[in-house]
Motif scaffolding. Structure first.
Motif, PDB file in Angstrom:
ATOM      1  N   PRO A  75       0.687  -1.199  -0.019  1.00 24.04           N
ATOM      2  CA  PRO A  75       0.183   0.119  -0.083  1.00 24.04           C
ATOM      3  C   PRO A  75       0.849   1.436  -0.144  1.00 24.04           C
ATOM      4  N   THR A  76       0.383   2.380  -0.307  1.00 26.56           N
ATOM      5  CA  THR A  76       1.076   3.651  -0.433  1.00 26.56           C
ATOM      6  C   THR A  76       0.370   4.618   0.378  1.00 26.56           C
ATOM      7  N   LEU A  77       1.258   5.755   0.699  1.00 25.77           N
ATOM      8  CA  LEU A  77       0.981   6.825   1.478  1.00 25.77           C
ATOM      9  C   LEU A  77       1.309   8.102   0.658  1.00 25.77           C
ATOM     10  N   PRO A  78       0.635   9.067   0.815  1.00 25.26           N
ATOM     11  CA  PRO A  78       1.151  10.313   0.334  1.00 25.26           C
ATOM     12  C   PRO A  78       2.600  10.653   0.615  1.00 25.26           C
ATOM     13  N   ALA A  79       3.506  11.231  -0.265  1.00 26.71           N
ATOM     14  CA  ALA A  79       4.844  11.289  -0.069  1.00 26.71           C
ATOM     15  C   ALA A  79       5.158  12.036   1.159  1.00 26.71           C
ATOM     16  N   ILE A  80       4.246  13.196   1.490  1.00 26.64           N
ATOM     17  CA  ILE A  80       4.735  14.124   2.756  1.00 26.64           C
ATOM     18  C   ILE A  80       4.489  13.244   3.949  1.00 26.64           C
ATOM     19  N   GLU A  81       3.581  12.191   3.846  1.00 25.77           N
ATOM     20  CA  GLU A  81       3.266  11.266   5.056  1.00 25.77           C
ATOM     21  C   GLU A  81       4.288  10.069   5.235  1.00 25.77           C
ATOM     22  N   ARG A  82       5.006   9.952   3.964  1.00 25.59           N
ATOM     23  CA  ARG A  82       5.732   8.450   3.996  1.00 25.59           C
ATOM     24  C   ARG A  82       7.111   8.854   4.755  1.00 25.59           C
ATOM     25  N   TYR A  83       7.667   9.928   4.467  1.00 26.84           N
ATOM     26  CA  TYR A  83       8.846  10.286   4.958  1.00 26.84           C
ATOM     27  C   TYR A  83       8.784  10.825   6.533  1.00 26.84           C
ATOM     28  N   THR A  84       9.771  10.218   7.449  1.00 30.98           N
ATOM     29  CA  THR A  84       9.675  10.447   8.705  1.00 30.98           C
ATOM     30  C   THR A  84      11.168  11.331   9.178  1.00 30.98           C
ATOM     31  N   GLY A  85      11.112  11.670  10.296  1.00 26.12           N
ATOM     32  CA  GLY A  85      12.403  11.923  10.884  1.00 26.12           C
ATOM     33  C   GLY A  85      12.440  13.295  11.512  1.00 26.12           C
ATOM     34  N   VAL A  86      13.528  13.917  11.863  1.00 23.40           N
ATOM     35  CA  VAL A  86      13.554  15.162  12.249  1.00 23.40           C
ATOM     36  C   VAL A  86      13.236  16.369  11.508  1.00 23.40           C
ATOM     37  N   LEU A  87      13.325  16.550  10.107  1.00 21.15           N
ATOM     38  CA  LEU A  87      12.804  17.458   9.286  1.00 21.15           C
ATOM     39  C   LEU A  87      11.355  17.466   9.334  1.00 21.15           C
ATOM     40  N   TYR A  88      11.089  16.009   9.006  1.00 17.26           N
ATOM     41  CA  TYR A  88       9.496  15.966   8.885  1.00 17.26           C
ATOM     42  C   TYR A  88       8.585  16.088  10.147  1.00 17.26           C
ATOM     43  N   ASP A  89       9.161  15.717  11.361  1.00 22.94           N
ATOM     44  CA  ASP A  89       8.654  16.211  12.730  1.00 22.94           C
ATOM     45  C   ASP A  89       8.639  17.704  12.829  1.00 22.94           C
ATOM     46  N   ALA A  90       9.423  18.443  12.398  1.00 20.46           N
ATOM     47  CA  ALA A  90       9.387  19.820  12.437  1.00 20.46           C
ATOM     48  C   ALA A  90       8.339  20.365  11.443  1.00 20.46           C
ATOM     49  N   LEU A  91       8.362  19.916  10.161  1.00 23.27           N
ATOM     50  CA  LEU A  91       7.574  20.442   9.262  1.00 23.27           C
ATOM     51  C   LEU A  91       5.960  20.202   9.733  1.00 23.27           C
ATOM     52  N   ASP A  92       5.785  18.876  10.349  1.00 23.65           N
ATOM     53  CA  ASP A  92       4.463  18.585  10.924  1.00 23.65           C
ATOM     54  C   ASP A  92       3.259  18.811   9.998  1.00 23.65           C
ATOM     55  N   VAL A  93       3.230  18.195   8.813  1.00 26.82           N
ATOM     56  CA  VAL A  93       2.143  18.330   7.987  1.00 26.82           C
ATOM     57  C   VAL A  93       0.746  17.954   8.361  1.00 26.82           C
ATOM     58  N   ARG A  94       0.847  17.287   9.537  1.00 24.26           N
ATOM     59  CA  ARG A  94      -0.553  16.520  10.107  1.00 24.26           C
ATOM     60  C   ARG A  94      -1.296  17.875  10.772  1.00 24.26           C
ATOM     61  N   SER A  95      -0.234  18.903  11.484  1.00 25.10           N
ATOM     62  CA  SER A  95      -1.243  19.986  12.133  1.00 25.10           C
ATOM     63  C   SER A  95      -1.594  21.181  11.306  1.00 25.10           C
ATOM     64  N   LEU A  96      -1.297  20.962   9.818  1.00 22.28           N
ATOM     65  CA  LEU A  96      -1.857  22.077   9.329  1.00 22.28           C
ATOM     66  C   LEU A  96      -3.139  22.135   8.728  1.00 22.28           C
ATOM     67  N   THR A  97      -4.004  23.539   8.671  1.00 21.78           N
ATOM     68  CA  THR A  97      -5.204  23.356   8.349  1.00 21.78           C
ATOM     69  C   THR A  97      -5.516  22.788   6.969  1.00 21.78           C
ATOM     70  N   ARG A  98      -6.828  22.391   6.642  1.00 21.57           N
ATOM     71  CA  ARG A  98      -6.881  21.917   5.098  1.00 21.57           C
ATOM     72  C   ARG A  98      -6.568  22.819   4.075  1.00 21.57           C
ATOM     73  N   ALA A  99      -6.910  24.638   4.392  1.00 24.52           N
ATOM     74  CA  ALA A  99      -6.188  25.237   3.380  1.00 24.52           C
ATOM     75  C   ALA A  99      -4.613  25.270   3.226  1.00 24.52           C
ATOM     76  N   GLN A 100      -4.040  25.116   4.459  1.00 25.58           N
ATOM     77  CA  GLN A 100      -2.428  25.034   4.612  1.00 25.58           C
ATOM     78  C   GLN A 100      -1.960  23.815   3.767  1.00 25.58           C
ATOM     79  N   ARG A 101      -2.804  22.624   4.082  1.00 23.43           N
ATOM     80  CA  ARG A 101      -2.356  21.418   3.307  1.00 23.43           C
ATOM     81  C   ARG A 101      -2.584  21.396   1.899  1.00 23.43           C
ATOM     82  N   ALA A 102      -3.308  22.272   1.319  1.00 21.28           N
ATOM     83  CA  ALA A 102      -3.830  22.387   0.158  1.00 21.28           C
ATOM     84  C   ALA A 102      -2.546  23.219  -0.699  1.00 21.28           C
TER      85      ALA A 102
END
Length: 252
Positions: A75-102
């Motif tokens: 199975p797949t995930l959106p790339a921005i959710e697939r990668y993990t680690g320090v940079l992606y923790d700081a990016l924290d896309v899951r906390s973005l609003t719907r407009a920000q995510r778009a």
């Protein structure tokens, strides 16, 4: 504006998306190279000792080889959710609003040894392949990627902010892309290059660039945007920016 992120060695496992469809990824002109590499990784996975050697893995990491064996069916995930680690923790896309995510979906892309480049929403499986890996029977990854991928990255017509690490930037250099060096500044004014926590600061920078409503089209306007948002950014010349952080903020 296109913000190029480095990938991570670690990947979020699992996913709910359909199996990998190379033709559905961003920049379908890269499909031949992607297919060649996927086929090579799947074939290599049948020989576990050879896969360990080629990918720089230990016996404790054989699950990574199993992931490669299932590249076309897992199975797949959106790339921005697939990668993990320090940079992606700081990016924290899951906390973005719907407009920000778009907005982030249109601006963020990830450099990849396997896929060349993927946009934030591109569905990808978990895999293991690093920029420095050498696959048996194939040219170097730089030889495979540079001719096609550099053209793709320079043809966007956008300001490119290249936050990739050195090895991934070398796969396909982007002429005139804005690069960012992170320096820590001690109370006495001396400075040092930030190493590990460089990723956290670049993750926060990527979050700002992914969500701002501004559309900087030059390194000068990008610097002005970052300074308006409270960052100490210097422009020593050319297309490089220097992000200066207090020494006591390096680990935060």
């Amino acid at each position: 504006m296109l913000v190029l992120l480095p990938p991570s060695e670690t990947k979020q496992p699992g996913g709910e998306g359909p199996p990998l469809d190379l033709a559905a990824l961003t920049a379908p002109e890269l499909t031949p190279v992607r297919a060649q590499l996927v086929d090579a990784l799947v074939a290599l996975s049948a020989d576990v000792p050879a896969a360990r050697a080629a990918l720089g893995l230990s016996a404790k990491q054989d699950d990574e080889i199993a992931r490669n064996a299932a590249l076309r069916t897992s199975p797949t995930l959106p790339a921005i959710e697939r990668y993990t680690g320090v940079l992606y923790d700081a990016l924290d896309v899951r906390s973005l609003t719907r407009a920000q995510r778009a907005r982030a979906a249109t601006r963020l892309a990830v450099g990849s040894a396997l896929f060349g480049v993927v946009r934030a929403g591109d569905p990808v499986p978990a895999y293991r392949l690093s920029a420095g890996s050498a696959l048996p029977g194939l040219p170097t990854l730089r030889s495979l990627w540079k001719p096609a991928l550099t053209d793709v990255l320079t043809a966007t017509g956008e300001l490119v902010v290249d936050l990739r690490s050195g090895a991934y930037a070398e796969l396909a250099p982007v002429p005139d892309a804005v690069t960012v060096q992170v320096l820590s500044e001690r109370p006495d004014g001396t400075r040092a290059v930030v190493s590990h926590f460089n990723k956290a600061h670049k993750g926060r920078l990527a979050r700002l660039l992914a969500t701002t409503t501004a559309e900087p089209d030059s390194v000068v306007r990008l610097r002005a945007l970052l300074r308006r948002n409270g960052l100490h950014v210097e422009h020593p010349g050319g297309s490089e920016l220097v992000l200066v952080v207090p020494a006591d903020a390096v680990t935060r």
